[in-house]
Design a protein around this motif. Structure first.
Motif, mmCIF file in Angstrom:
data_model
loop_
_atom_site.group_PDB
_atom_site.id
_atom_site.type_symbol
_atom_site.label_atom_id
_atom_site.label_comp_id
_atom_site.label_asym_id
_atom_site.label_seq_id
_atom_site.Cartn_x
_atom_site.Cartn_y
_atom_site.Cartn_z
ATOM 1 N N ALA A 80 0.832 -1.209 0.000
ATOM 2 C CA ALA A 80 0.000 0.000 0.000
ATOM 3 C C ALA A 80 0.863 1.254 0.000
ATOM 4 O O ALA A 80 0.586 2.216 -0.732
ATOM 5 N N ILE A 81 1.916 1.257 0.790
ATOM 6 C CA ILE A 81 2.805 2.420 0.852
ATOM 7 C C ILE A 81 3.551 2.588 -0.465
ATOM 8 O O ILE A 81 3.714 3.704 -0.968
ATOM 9 N N LEU A 82 3.991 1.471 -1.054
ATOM 10 C CA LEU A 82 4.691 1.554 -2.334
ATOM 11 C C LEU A 82 3.797 2.112 -3.435
ATOM 12 O O LEU A 82 4.251 2.903 -4.269
ATOM 13 N N ALA A 83 2.534 1.697 -3.460
ATOM 14 C CA ALA A 83 1.609 2.191 -4.481
ATOM 15 C C ALA A 83 1.493 3.701 -4.387
ATOM 16 O O ALA A 83 1.506 4.414 -5.413
ATOM 17 N N HIS A 84 1.380 4.216 -3.182
ATOM 18 C CA HIS A 84 1.314 5.666 -2.999
ATOM 19 C C HIS A 84 2.644 6.313 -3.372
ATOM 20 O O HIS A 84 2.676 7.369 -4.022
ATOM 21 N N LEU A 104 14.804 2.603 -4.196
ATOM 22 C CA LEU A 104 15.035 1.386 -4.980
ATOM 23 C C LEU A 104 13.785 0.508 -5.012
ATOM 24 O O LEU A 104 13.457 -0.085 -6.048
ATOM 25 N N ALA A 105 13.077 0.434 -3.896
ATOM 26 C CA ALA A 105 11.837 -0.344 -3.849
ATOM 27 C C ALA A 105 10.779 0.275 -4.755
ATOM 28 O O ALA A 105 10.006 -0.439 -5.401
ATOM 29 N N VAL A 106 10.747 1.595 -4.815
ATOM 30 C CA VAL A 106 9.783 2.290 -5.667
ATOM 31 C C VAL A 106 10.089 2.032 -7.140
ATOM 32 O O VAL A 106 9.186 1.786 -7.943
ATOM 33 N N VAL A 107 11.349 2.077 -7.527
ATOM 34 C CA VAL A 107 11.727 1.792 -8.916
ATOM 35 C C VAL A 107 11.320 0.360 -9.283
ATOM 36 O O VAL A 107 10.768 0.111 -10.362
ATOM 37 N N ALA A 108 11.569 -0.581 -8.382
ATOM 38 C CA ALA A 108 11.199 -1.979 -8.640
ATOM 39 C C ALA A 108 9.691 -2.128 -8.781
ATOM 40 O O ALA A 108 9.201 -2.863 -9.645
ATOM 41 N N ALA A 109 8.937 -1.426 -7.936
ATOM 42 C CA ALA A 109 7.470 -1.494 -8.010
ATOM 43 C C ALA A 109 6.966 -0.880 -9.309
ATOM 44 O O ALA A 109 6.052 -1.415 -9.951
ATOM 45 N N ALA A 110 7.552 0.234 -9.718
ATOM 46 C CA ALA A 110 7.148 0.884 -10.973
ATOM 47 C C ALA A 110 7.443 -0.020 -12.163
ATOM 48 O O ALA A 110 6.664 -0.072 -13.127
ATOM 49 N N THR A 167 -3.544 7.278 -20.057
ATOM 50 C CA THR A 167 -4.550 7.000 -19.025
ATOM 51 C C THR A 167 -4.026 7.279 -17.624
ATOM 52 O O THR A 167 -4.738 7.066 -16.636
ATOM 53 N N ARG A 168 -2.790 7.749 -17.535
ATOM 54 C CA ARG A 168 -2.173 8.119 -16.264
ATOM 55 C C ARG A 168 -2.197 6.976 -15.264
ATOM 56 O O ARG A 168 -2.692 7.106 -14.145
ATOM 57 N N VAL A 169 -1.644 5.849 -15.698
ATOM 58 C CA VAL A 169 -1.419 4.753 -14.761
ATOM 59 C C VAL A 169 -0.640 5.304 -13.560
ATOM 60 O O VAL A 169 -0.908 4.974 -12.406
ATOM 61 N N PHE A 170 0.326 6.161 -13.852
ATOM 62 C CA PHE A 170 0.974 6.979 -12.833
ATOM 63 C C PHE A 170 0.498 8.414 -13.034
ATOM 64 O O PHE A 170 0.436 8.899 -14.165
ATOM 65 N N ARG A 171 0.187 9.078 -11.950
ATOM 66 C CA ARG A 171 -0.396 10.426 -12.030
ATOM 67 C C ARG A 171 0.491 11.387 -12.822
ATOM 68 O O ARG A 171 -0.004 12.275 -13.510
ATOM 69 N N LEU A 206 5.628 9.826 3.612
ATOM 70 C CA LEU A 206 4.866 8.624 3.282
ATOM 71 C C LEU A 206 4.098 8.108 4.496
ATOM 72 O O LEU A 206 2.975 7.618 4.367
ATOM 73 N N ALA A 207 4.698 8.220 5.661
ATOM 74 C CA ALA A 207 4.019 7.782 6.874
ATOM 75 C C ALA A 207 2.741 8.586 7.093
ATOM 76 O O ALA A 207 1.680 8.029 7.390
ATOM 77 N N ASP A 208 2.826 9.898 6.913
ATOM 78 C CA ASP A 208 1.646 10.750 7.086
ATOM 79 C C ASP A 208 0.574 10.404 6.058
ATOM 80 O O ASP A 208 -0.607 10.302 6.392
ATOM 81 N N ALA A 209 0.985 10.238 4.800
ATOM 82 C CA ALA A 209 0.021 9.982 3.725
ATOM 83 C C ALA A 209 -0.647 8.618 3.871
ATOM 84 O O ALA A 209 -1.825 8.453 3.539
ATOM 85 N N ALA A 210 0.101 7.646 4.363
ATOM 86 C CA ALA A 210 -0.423 6.281 4.463
ATOM 87 C C ALA A 210 -1.051 5.973 5.815
ATOM 88 O O ALA A 210 -1.609 4.890 6.007
ATOM 89 N N GLY A 211 -0.953 6.915 6.749
ATOM 90 C CA GLY A 211 -1.533 6.678 8.063
ATOM 91 C C GLY A 211 -0.743 5.700 8.902
ATOM 92 O O GLY A 211 -1.310 5.010 9.757
#
Length: 220
Positions: A19-23, A64-70, A106-110, A41-46
């Motif tokens: 969930a945090i990675l998606a955000h 690095l985790a974000v690049v892998a997720a993307a 379609t803005r898969v990523f904003r 990220l902590a604030d945004a994800a609660g």
């Protein structure tokens, strides 16, 4: 502690991480990877800051985790559907190009294409994060080149001499459409990129009927 409790905690941790990675991926496509912080990220994800830090460690590990997720999202929206719906050859090349345009439009990523944005951000910043962006972008270009080579081997692009050169041109059209669409808040650049792609492929001897499947805008 029982194995069941350990497995339950691990599952909750995995869900929180996803969930945090998606955000984070969506945020990074707009604000850049350097704009990501554990606290933000902590604030945004609660979640607590310490909880997010436990999941990712340092800021670099988060990036690095974000690049892998993307990368996984890109594969799911562009590469995997093209492979599932087409045979090797020009049909797959056309599918890859069309799906890339749809992924951006379609803005898969904003912020449009994640890798187009992060490539600009890290092009002159050496280190592990830049290496990861380069590797993911290179993987896509290599796959497109191999797909073009299959089309050449099948006699579907008889005028083409250099597949890598055509990849460079196609990626340039795609990324220009992404950038111009974001800058002008318009879908027109996707239609223009598709027109450029079709013209180039037909000029190389591609079947006009097959090439016509490349579409750049949902309105086109």
């Amino acid at each position: 502690m029982t194995q069941e409790r350990i497995d339950g905690r691990r599952m909750r941790g995995d869900e929180s991480r996803r969930a945090i990675l998606a955000h984070a991926v969506d945020t990074a496509s707009v604000d850049g990877l350097d704009g990501l912080t554990i606290g933000r990220l902590a604030d945004a994800a609660g979640h607590s800051k310490s909880g997010v830090a436990t999941l990712f460690g340092s800021k670099e590990q988060l990036q690095l985790a974000v690049v892998a997720a993307a990368r996984e999202v890109f594969i799911d929206h562009v590469v995997a559907p093209a492979r599932a719906s087409t045979e090797r050859g020009l049909g797959r090349v056309c599918a890859l190009l069309t799906l890339w345009l749809a992924y951006s439009e379609t803005r898969v990523f904003r912020g449009g294409c994640f890798f187009a944005a992060t490539s600009v951000e890290f092009d002159s910043k050496p280190g592990p994060v830049r290496d990861a962006v380069v590797a993911a972008s290179g993987e896509w270009e290599d796959y497109l080149t191999v797909s073009i080579e299959h089309a050449v081997a099948a006699g579907e692009l008889p005028e083409l001499i250099d597949a890598r050169q055509l990849t460079f041109e196609m990626v340039s059209f795609l990324e220009a459409a992404n950038t111009r669409s974001l800058l002008h808040a318009s879908t027109e650049p996707y239609a223009r990129a598709a027109t450029a792609v079709r013209s180039r492929l037909i000029g190389l001897g591609g079947d006009p009927e097959l090439v016509a499947t490349v579409r750049g805008s949902r309105a086109n």
